[in-house]
Design a protein around this motif. Structure first.
Motif, PDB file in Angstrom:
ATOM      1  N   THR A  12       0.833  -1.211   0.000  1.00 55.25           N
ATOM      2  CA  THR A  12       0.000   0.000   0.000  1.00 55.25           C
ATOM      3  C   THR A  12       0.870   1.265   0.000  1.00 55.25           C
ATOM      4  O   THR A  12       0.349   2.359  -0.208  1.00 55.25           O
ATOM      5  CB  THR A  12      -0.962   0.029   1.209  1.00 55.25           C
ATOM      6  N   GLY A  35      -7.819   5.737   9.400  1.00 53.99           N
ATOM      7  CA  GLY A  35      -7.462   4.337   9.128  1.00 53.99           C
ATOM      8  C   GLY A  35      -6.033   4.271   8.641  1.00 53.99           C
ATOM      9  O   GLY A  35      -5.711   3.593   7.663  1.00 53.99           O
ATOM     10  N   ASP A  56      -6.305   5.558  13.910  1.00 51.03           N
ATOM     11  CA  ASP A  56      -6.645   4.165  13.600  1.00 51.03           C
ATOM     12  C   ASP A  56      -7.238   3.490  14.836  1.00 51.03           C
ATOM     13  O   ASP A  56      -6.935   3.860  15.969  1.00 51.03           O
ATOM     14  CB  ASP A  56      -5.392   3.399  13.151  1.00 51.03           C
ATOM     15  N   THR A  58      -6.557   0.368  15.572  1.00 51.29           N
ATOM     16  CA  THR A  58      -5.714  -0.765  15.960  1.00 51.29           C
ATOM     17  C   THR A  58      -4.389  -0.303  16.565  1.00 51.29           C
ATOM     18  O   THR A  58      -3.492   0.139  15.843  1.00 51.29           O
ATOM     19  CB  THR A  58      -5.440  -1.660  14.720  1.00 51.29           C
ATOM     20  N   ASP A  83     -11.891   6.039  16.232  1.00 50.86           N
ATOM     21  CA  ASP A  83     -12.834   5.451  15.285  1.00 50.86           C
ATOM     22  C   ASP A  83     -13.263   6.505  14.262  1.00 50.86           C
ATOM     23  O   ASP A  83     -13.604   7.636  14.647  1.00 50.86           O
ATOM     24  CB  ASP A  83     -14.062   4.964  16.096  1.00 50.86           C
ATOM     25  N   ALA A  84     -13.290   6.089  12.990  1.00 51.29           N
ATOM     26  CA  ALA A  84     -13.720   6.994  11.916  1.00 51.29           C
ATOM     27  C   ALA A  84     -15.126   7.533  12.162  1.00 51.29           C
ATOM     28  O   ALA A  84     -15.481   8.607  11.673  1.00 51.29           O
ATOM     29  CB  ALA A  84     -13.688   6.246  10.580  1.00 51.29           C
ATOM     30  N   GLN A 100      -6.956   5.831   3.113  1.00 51.27           N
ATOM     31  CA  GLN A 100      -6.557   4.822   2.120  1.00 51.27           C
ATOM     32  C   GLN A 100      -7.012   3.452   2.611  1.00 51.27           C
ATOM     33  O   GLN A 100      -6.424   2.911   3.563  1.00 51.27           O
ATOM     34  CB  GLN A 100      -5.040   4.869   1.923  1.00 51.27           C
TER      35      GLN A 100
HETATM   36  C1  SAM Z   1      -6.665  -2.156   4.859  1.00 54.57           C
HETATM   37  S1  SAM Z   1      -5.973  -1.351   6.267  1.00 54.57           S
HETATM   38  C2  SAM Z   1      -5.277   0.119   5.499  1.00 54.57           C
HETATM   39  C3  SAM Z   1      -4.187   0.769   6.310  1.00 54.57           C
HETATM   40  C4  SAM Z   1      -3.440   1.918   5.644  1.00 54.57           C
HETATM   41  N1  SAM Z   1      -4.287   3.051   5.373  1.00 54.57           N
HETATM   42  C5  SAM Z   1      -2.752   1.466   4.394  1.00 54.57           C
HETATM   43  O1  SAM Z   1      -3.192   1.838   3.299  1.00 54.57           O
HETATM   44  O2  SAM Z   1      -1.761   0.720   4.505  1.00 54.57           O
HETATM   45  C6  SAM Z   1      -7.430  -0.783   7.067  1.00 54.57           C
HETATM   46  C7  SAM Z   1      -7.145   0.044   8.297  1.00 54.57           C
HETATM   47  O3  SAM Z   1      -8.329   0.694   8.725  1.00 54.57           O
HETATM   48  C8  SAM Z   1      -8.425   0.589  10.137  1.00 54.57           C
HETATM   49  N2  SAM Z   1      -9.848   0.714  10.485  1.00 54.57           N
HETATM   50  C9  SAM Z   1     -10.852  -0.163  10.212  1.00 54.57           C
HETATM   51  N3  SAM Z   1     -12.023   0.313  10.670  1.00 54.57           N
HETATM   52  C10 SAM Z   1     -11.760   1.528  11.225  1.00 54.57           C
HETATM   53  C11 SAM Z   1     -12.559   2.522  11.875  1.00 54.57           C
HETATM   54  N4  SAM Z   1     -13.876   2.372  12.039  1.00 54.57           N
HETATM   55  N5  SAM Z   1     -11.940   3.643  12.327  1.00 54.57           N
HETATM   56  C12 SAM Z   1     -10.606   3.813  12.188  1.00 54.57           C
HETATM   57  N6  SAM Z   1      -9.804   2.906  11.593  1.00 54.57           N
HETATM   58  C13 SAM Z   1     -10.368   1.777  11.111  1.00 54.57           C
HETATM   59  C14 SAM Z   1      -7.789  -0.741  10.463  1.00 54.57           C
HETATM   60  O4  SAM Z   1      -7.362  -0.824  11.806  1.00 54.57           O
HETATM   61  C15 SAM Z   1      -6.637  -0.774   9.455  1.00 54.57           C
HETATM   62  O5  SAM Z   1      -5.479  -0.173   9.971  1.00 54.57           O
END
Ligand code: SAM
Length: 251
Positions: A12, A35, A56, A58, A83-84, A100
């Motif tokens: 990514t 995220g 994020d 996590t 949280d978003a 992303q």
């Molecule tokens: C597919 S990963 C993408 C991470 C990073 N943006 C990248 O492109 O490498 C999805 C990310 O979204 C985060 N995520 C999922 N649901 C979320 C939420 N409701 N609020 C904030 N973060 C969230 C996950 O913890 C994870 O780090």
């Protein structure tokens, strides 16, 4: 769900370069990356001199993001666990909100859109990368959905965020007409088996699906065969091809 995601960020990282340029981020901007994961977009923006916050759900990934920021020489990036759907920032805090493959996993799109809009300053903009439902990753999520319990009532499937028509509808009322572009993320892999192993160990939803079938080896073998057949058309020249959609919209 996402604690084992870090190895995927190698791939990514190139998308982050594309998204940051597409978003038109400059050193004068204050930026929120929703995220952020291991921080690939946040750190790319910070390297341009932008004032960046990464958020994020996590904590394990934010720990890696802090390490990445230190290596990249950007220790000033602010990392927030959150949280978003409930952004822990005052109204009008940022010039640009980016995401992303992040906000698309918030179960209530309408709540995430209002939150991302709320924290933008007048004249600000949003830009994000998402997986279209008709390409590899969107189809992988639909595949996982077919083999796992249904989403709770009111939760939207993430790949709907990859449809320009759905995005236009979701942003209407909060943003001006969106502008779209596309790109391809590539993953070098030696065989379909290597790709499946990679996905099963570092992409949370697939990892959970395989864990849920650990006591039913026959069904697991059938699910793996279905997965291989699904991804095979996207694999040529030792590369797995994953098309993504970019969206940008002004307040
Ligand atoms: C597919 S990963 C993408 C991470 C990073 N943006 C990248 O492109 O490498 C999805 C990310 O979204 C985060 N995520 C999922 N649901 C979320 C939420 N409701 N609020 C904030 N973060 C969230 C996950 O913890 C994870 O780090």
């Amino acid at each position: 769900m996402w604690t084992s995601f870090a190895p995927t960020a190698t791939f990514t990282t190139s998308v982050a370069g594309h998204l940051v340029k597409f978003a038109g981020i400059t050193g004068a901007d204050s930026v929120l990356d929703v995220g952020t994961g291991t921080g690939v977009v946040a750190i790319t923006a910070a390297r341009l001199g932008a004032k960046v916050t990464g958020l994020d759900l996590t904590p394990e990934l934010l720990e890696q993001a802090r390490i990445n920021a230190a290596i990249a020489g950007c220790p000033e990036v602010v990392w927030t666990e959150g949280d978003a759907e409930s952004l822990p920032y005052p109204d009008a805090s940022f010039d640009v909100v980016v995401s992303q493959f992040g906000h698309m996993f918030a179960p209530r799109p309408e709540v995430a859109v209002l939150e991302m809009r709320r924290v933008l300053k007048p004249g600000g903009r949003i830009a994000f990368a998402t997986w279209p439902p008709e390409h590899l990753v969107g189809r992988m999520f639909a595949f996982v959905g077919r083999h796992t319990p249904p989403l709770p009532p009111g939760a939207a499937p993430p790949p709907l965020w990859g449809s320009p028509a759905v995005i236009t509808e979701r942003l209407a009322g909060s943003f001006q007409t969106p502008f779209f572009a596309r790109g391809m993320m590539t993953i070098p892999v030696l065989s379909l088996g290597h790709f499946r192993l990679f996905v099963e160990t570092s992409v949370g939803p697939m990892q959970k699906l395989v864990e849920s079938l650990a006591f039913d080896q026959e069904r697991l073998a059938a699910v793996r065969a279905e997965f291989d057949a699904l991804v095979q058309p996207y694999y040529t020249n030792n590369i797995m091809h994953q098309d993504y959609l970019l969206t940008r919209a002004d307040v």
